[in-house]
Write an enzyme that holds these catalytic residues in place. Structure first.
Site, PDB file in Angstrom:
ATOM      1  N   SER A  66       0.824  -1.202   0.000  1.00  0.00           N
ATOM      2  CA  SER A  66       0.000   0.000   0.000  1.00  0.00           C
ATOM      3  C   SER A  66       0.857   1.248   0.000  1.00  0.00           C
ATOM      4  CB  SER A  66      -0.902   0.002   1.238  1.00  0.00           C
ATOM      5  OG  SER A  66      -1.528   1.252   1.429  1.00  0.00           O
ATOM      6  N   TYR A 116      -2.532  -0.137   9.919  1.00  0.00           N
ATOM      7  CA  TYR A 116      -2.674  -0.728   8.579  1.00  0.00           C
ATOM      8  C   TYR A 116      -1.370  -0.602   7.799  1.00  0.00           C
ATOM      9  CZ  TYR A 116      -4.046  -1.125   3.676  1.00  0.00           C
ATOM     10  OH  TYR A 116      -4.103  -1.487   2.356  1.00  0.00           O
TER      11      TYR A 116
END
Length: 328
Positions: free
Chosen positions: A128, A153
Site C-alpha cells: 500500500s 494498517y
C-alpha cells in the site's frame, strides 16, 4: 495450471479474476467473506465470476493454519495474486487485532504455502501507498525510507514486504509487492471516500471534508491497476538476488480533495453539503506515486483520468447498484 487469487470477492481481487478468466486462465479464488462491509457487494462480485467454467471458489480464512494446503492439495498452484487483507486505515484504530490476523498472520500462511510448492513461480502481493507514512518528499519512490507509518494498517503492509523479502532470501521464492495508490471504480469498497460521497450527495446528506479539502490523493482507476498486476504476474523477478521487488502502482497525478468533490458534483448534478473537519491523525496530507520503475520494467502507464474513472463509477452506481435496491 490454475492461478490462485486470494481476496477474490474483494474489489481488486474480483477484477483481477475477471481479467484472468477473460484471457483464458483457470482461476481458483479464496475469500473469507467477512462482514467488514455489506456481503451483498461481495456476492455480486462473485456472481460475475461464477459463469466461467474455469473459475472455482473456496470460502476460507487464509490466516487459519493449514487452511490453504487443505483446500488446494493437488491443484498444482505455481502462481498467486495475494490480495486478501483487512482493508481500511481508520478501522485499524477500532479493531487492530483484525489487521494483525489478516494482514500479517494471513501473509505468513501464504508464504508458507508457497514454500511448500517446489516448482512455485511467482507470488504477487498487495502492499500500500500507506507505507510512506508521513514522508514529506514527493513523489514517493520505492527507494524512500518507509519506517515511519502513521497507521497500524500501514505497519502491517510494511511488515508484509519485510516478510516477503526474507522468504525470497531464505527460500528463493520469487515475489513482487505492489504499493497501490487510492484505487477506485465500479464494484469498489463502500468505505472509500468516492463511494461515501456519492451515496451521501444523492441522499442529500452532508459529507465529511477533512482539512478543508486540502488533501491530495493519487487516485488510480481499477482497470489500470489490473493491467499492471497482470503484467507484473507474467514477469517474475528472475535476475534479482534475492528474487524480491516492490513497485508503486499509481496515477502519478495527485488530485486535491476539494477538486475531486467538484468533479463528483458535476457528474451527479447535485451540490454536496460539505462538513469541514480537521485531518485525522491516521491520515496523510498527500500521496503521489513515482512510477519510473514500473514504466521502466514493464512499459506501464495509467490511461484513465479521474473525471473518466469517476464517471464510470457514477454510471455503475446509478444503473446497477441503486437499481438493484442494494443498501449499505
Amino acid at each position: 495450471m490454475p492461478i490462485l487469487v486470494t481476496g477474490a470477492a474483494g474489489f481488486i481481487g474480483s477484477h483481477v479474476c475477471l481479467h484472468l478468466l477473460s484471457r483464458g486462465e483457470a482461476v481458483i479464488g479464496v475469500d473469507n467473506l467477512n462482514d467488514y462491509y455489506d456481503q451483498a457487494l461481495k456476492e455480486g462480485r462473485l456472481a460475475r465470476l461464477r459463469p466461467y467454467k474455469d473459475f472455482s471458489f473456496h470460502q476460507l480464512d487464509i490466516a487459519e493454519e493449514g487452511a490453504l494446503p487443505a483446500a488446494l492439495a493437488g491443484k498444482g498452484i505455481t502462481r498467486i495474486v495475494h490480495l486478501a487483507a483487512q482493508a481500511g486505515v481508520r478501522y485499524s484504530l477500532e479493531n487492530p487485532r483484525a489487521y494483525i490476523r489478516s494482514n500479517i498472520v494471513g501473509h505468513l500462511e501464504v508464504l508458507e504455502f508457497c514454500r511448500a510448492e517446489p516448482s512455485f513461480e511467482h507470488l504477487v502481493y498487495a502492499s500500500s501507498s500507506s507505507v510512506y507514512g508521513g514522508n514529506s518528499k514527493v513523489p514517493f519512490a520505492e527507494t524512500d525510507q518507509v519506517d515511519r507509518p502513521v497507521s497500524l494498517y500501514a505497519a502491517t503492509k510494511k511488515s508484509d514486504e519485510l516478510m516477503s523479502h526474507t522468504y525470497a532470501h531464505l527460500f528463493g521464492i520469487p515475489q513482487t509487492g505492489l504499493r497501490f495508490f487510492t484505487v477506485y471504480g465500479p464494484w469498489g469498497r463502500p468505505d472509500m471516500a468516492y463511494w461515501l460521497f456519492t451515496k451521501a450527495i444523492l441522499e442529500g446528506k452532508p459529507i465529511r471534508v477533512f482539512n478543508d479539502g486540502e488533501m491530495w490523493r493519487d487516485f488510480t482507476y481499477i482497470d489500470d491497476i489490473v493491467a499492471a498486476i497482470v503484467a507484473v504476474l507474467d514477469k517474475p523477478p528472475m535476475a534479482e538476488v534475492p528474487p524480491s521487488r516492490v513497485y508503486n502502482i499509481g496515477n502519478s497525478r495527485p488530485e486535491r480533495l476539494g477538486d475531486f468533490i467538484d468533479i463528483l458534483e458535476r457528474l451527479l448534478g447535485v451540490k454536496a453539503i460539505r462538513q469541514s473537519e480537521p485531518m485525522q491523525s491516521s491520515d496523510v496530507e498527500r500521496t503521489y506515486a513515482d512510477m519510473t520503475a514500473l514504466e521502466r520494467d514493464f512499459g506501464f502507464k495509467p490511461t484513465t483520468s479521474l473525471e473518466v474513472g469517476l464517471g464510470r463509477f457514477v454510471d455503475w452506481y446509478r444503473s446497477e447498484w441503486m437499481a438493484g435496491s442494494n443498501t449499505i
